[in-house]
Scaffold this active site. Structure first.
Site, PDB file in Angstrom:
ATOM      1  CB  THR A   1     -12.339   2.038   0.384  1.00 43.05           C
ATOM      2  OG1 THR A   1     -12.097   1.127  -0.684  1.00 43.05           O
ATOM      3  CG2 THR A   1     -13.129   1.341   1.477  1.00 43.05           C
TER       4      THR A   1
ATOM      5  CB  SER B   1     -21.890   7.960  -0.546  1.00 46.82           C
ATOM      6  OG  SER B   1     -22.365   6.847  -1.286  1.00 46.82           O
TER       7      SER B   1
ATOM      8  CB  VAL C   1       4.145  -0.489  -7.304  1.00 46.57           C
ATOM      9  CG1 VAL C   1       4.729  -1.269  -8.476  1.00 46.57           C
ATOM     10  CG2 VAL C   1       3.681  -1.451  -6.205  1.00 46.57           C
TER      11      VAL C   1
ATOM     12  CG  HIS D   1     -25.102   0.839  -4.716  1.00 41.26           C
ATOM     13  ND1 HIS D   1     -25.898   1.899  -5.096  1.00 41.26           N
ATOM     14  CD2 HIS D   1     -23.899   1.368  -4.383  1.00 41.26           C
ATOM     15  CE1 HIS D   1     -25.203   3.020  -5.004  1.00 41.26           C
ATOM     16  NE2 HIS D   1     -23.988   2.733  -4.570  1.00 41.26           N
TER      17      HIS D   1
ATOM     18  CD  GLU E   1      -2.526   1.707   0.285  1.00 44.00           C
ATOM     19  OE1 GLU E   1      -2.330   2.862  -0.159  1.00 44.00           O
ATOM     20  OE2 GLU E   1      -3.363   0.916  -0.190  1.00 44.00           O
TER      21      GLU E   1
END
Length: 403
Positions: free
Chosen positions: A44, A48, A173, A52, A34
């Site tokens: 993420t 909101s 990366v 869904h 990360e």
């Protein structure tokens, strides 16, 4: 460092892959790289929070299939892990006869996608669900809900760590070198050897794919979605989730009202070109990334085709009055003073060279890699099934058969 599988990106999709792989194959040595200092920092973390239902998506599409399966897996996970969520339902509101025709198409699509309990609402029934809404007709979607996806991500992270997954933060990366036995992934401060690569890099997924030798014929274009927040004393204007009838030409749902799991109410978002891939404000500018976006032939074709809509979105970004006018189409009582500036998110939207905004999820496979190159909304809702499917792809690869 040597690993069997290395996942790039710790958003909810990358975390779901780590969770599913570590659960299905405990013997695998798995790493997650990360570039930020923590998980769920971008799409993420700026989500909101809507669960869904899958009503909008083309039957048989990857979005439709993954949303339906992912919805069930997400609810089961939240219940098992005691993550607070609500299935509160939502309404989709038509405000004129033209939108009423489109509303019927949405209802039919939802039925084809297996949604039960959908209900066409007349004007009176709309008012019963949302007393402050103005509309001529609507659809009630009982399956829609709300959750905090950061909480979901945190639990996926914790379980994955418990299962032996190694997480490395602040690892950007910079290159990937292909070898017979797998990839050598070079980061800003460390090198990782891996038999298999899973690319869940979100806003930079196309660049990671290119480093791995994949020719996508497409590019990620960042679209910023800006929100306002209803002042606490005005939150009572919205019970749950209120959506307009979306424009079928765009993979965006239009400005809407979203009650968050914490009780706050968001109003938005719009959709404007971001001036950098992680450009959460108008002042966030990366000249190289911006020029890369606007000089891309596919984006130029999109811009020429929809310049009027794009110009209006940009105008609405700078004009609170215009933004409020759009919101008043659904709730006429909304006033400028009722809104304060909220958070913004950036959507990683794949655009192909022909000038199409790629609507469906897109996952590319090679002999030693899986690249998630287009996973916009409803990726969070779908994430546990996407992770499950990618886990299956990885475990069936010949390169892993001897592990």
């Amino acid at each position: 460092m040597k690993y069997d599988v290395t996942i790039v990106g710790s958003g909810i999709v990358g975390l779901s892959v780590a969770y599913n792989l570590s659960k299905e194959s405990p013997g695998l040595k798995i790493a997650v790289l990360e570039k930020e200092g923590t998980i769920a920092s971008h799409q993420t973390g700026h989500n909101s929070g809507v669960i869904h239902s899958g009503i909008y998506y083309k039957p048989g599409s990857e979005k439709s299939i993954n949303c339906k399966k992912g919805y069930d897996l997400l609810l089961a996970f939240c219940k098992a892990q005691d993550i607070y969520h609500e299935i509160c339902g939502k309404i989709i509101v038509a405000t004129d006869s033209n939108e009423e025709k489109k509303l019927q198409d949405i209802y039919d699509r939802g039925t084809q996608n297996g949604l039960k309990g959908l209900k066409i609402l007349n004007e009176k029934e709309l008012k019963e669900k949302e007393p402050h809404v103005q509309g001529t007709k609507g659809i009630f979607v009982p399956q829609a809900g709300i959750v905090d996806y950061k909480k979901v991500s945190e639990r996926l992270f914790e379980i994955s760590k418990e299962n032996g997954v190694d997480f490395f933060f602040n690892k950007k990366v910079t290159a990937i070198k292909k070898k017979k036995e797998g990839d050598t992934i070079i980061t800003n401060n460390q090198t990782v050897s891996t038999k298999f690569l899973v690319n869940c890099a979100g806003l930079y997924s196309d660049k990671i794919a290119k480093m791995d030798g994949v020719d996508l014929n497409a590019k990620i274009i960042p679209f910023r979605g800006e929100y306002y927040l209803l002042k606490d004393e005005k939150a009572k204007l919205v019970n749950n989730l209120i959506y307009p009838v979306p424009d079928p030409n765009f993979p965006f749902l239009g400005v809407h009202f979203t009650r968050r799991i914490n009780g706050k109410v968001d109003a938005g978002p719009n959709a404007v070109l971001a001036f950098k891939r992680e450009g959460y404000s108008k002042s966030d500018i990366d000249l190289m990334e911006f020029l890369e976006s606007i000089s891309y032939l596919g984006f130029i074709k999109v811009a020429l085709k929809y310049w009027k809509i794009g110009a209006y979105e940009m105008y609405r970004s700078f004009s609170k009055k215009a933004f409020v006018k759009s919101l008043q189409k659904l709730i006429p009582q909304i006033r400028e003073d009722d809104l304060i500036v909220g958070e913004a998110g950036v959507r990683a939207q794949l655009c192909d060279r022909k000038g199409n905004l790629v609507d469906d999820f897109l996952i590319e496979q090679t002999k030693t890699a899986v690249h998630v190159v287009n996973a916009p909304s409803p990726a969070a809702t779908s994430s546990l099934n996407i992770g499950k499917e990618i886990s299956s792809m990885v475990l069936h690869k010949k390169s892993l058969n001897e592990i």
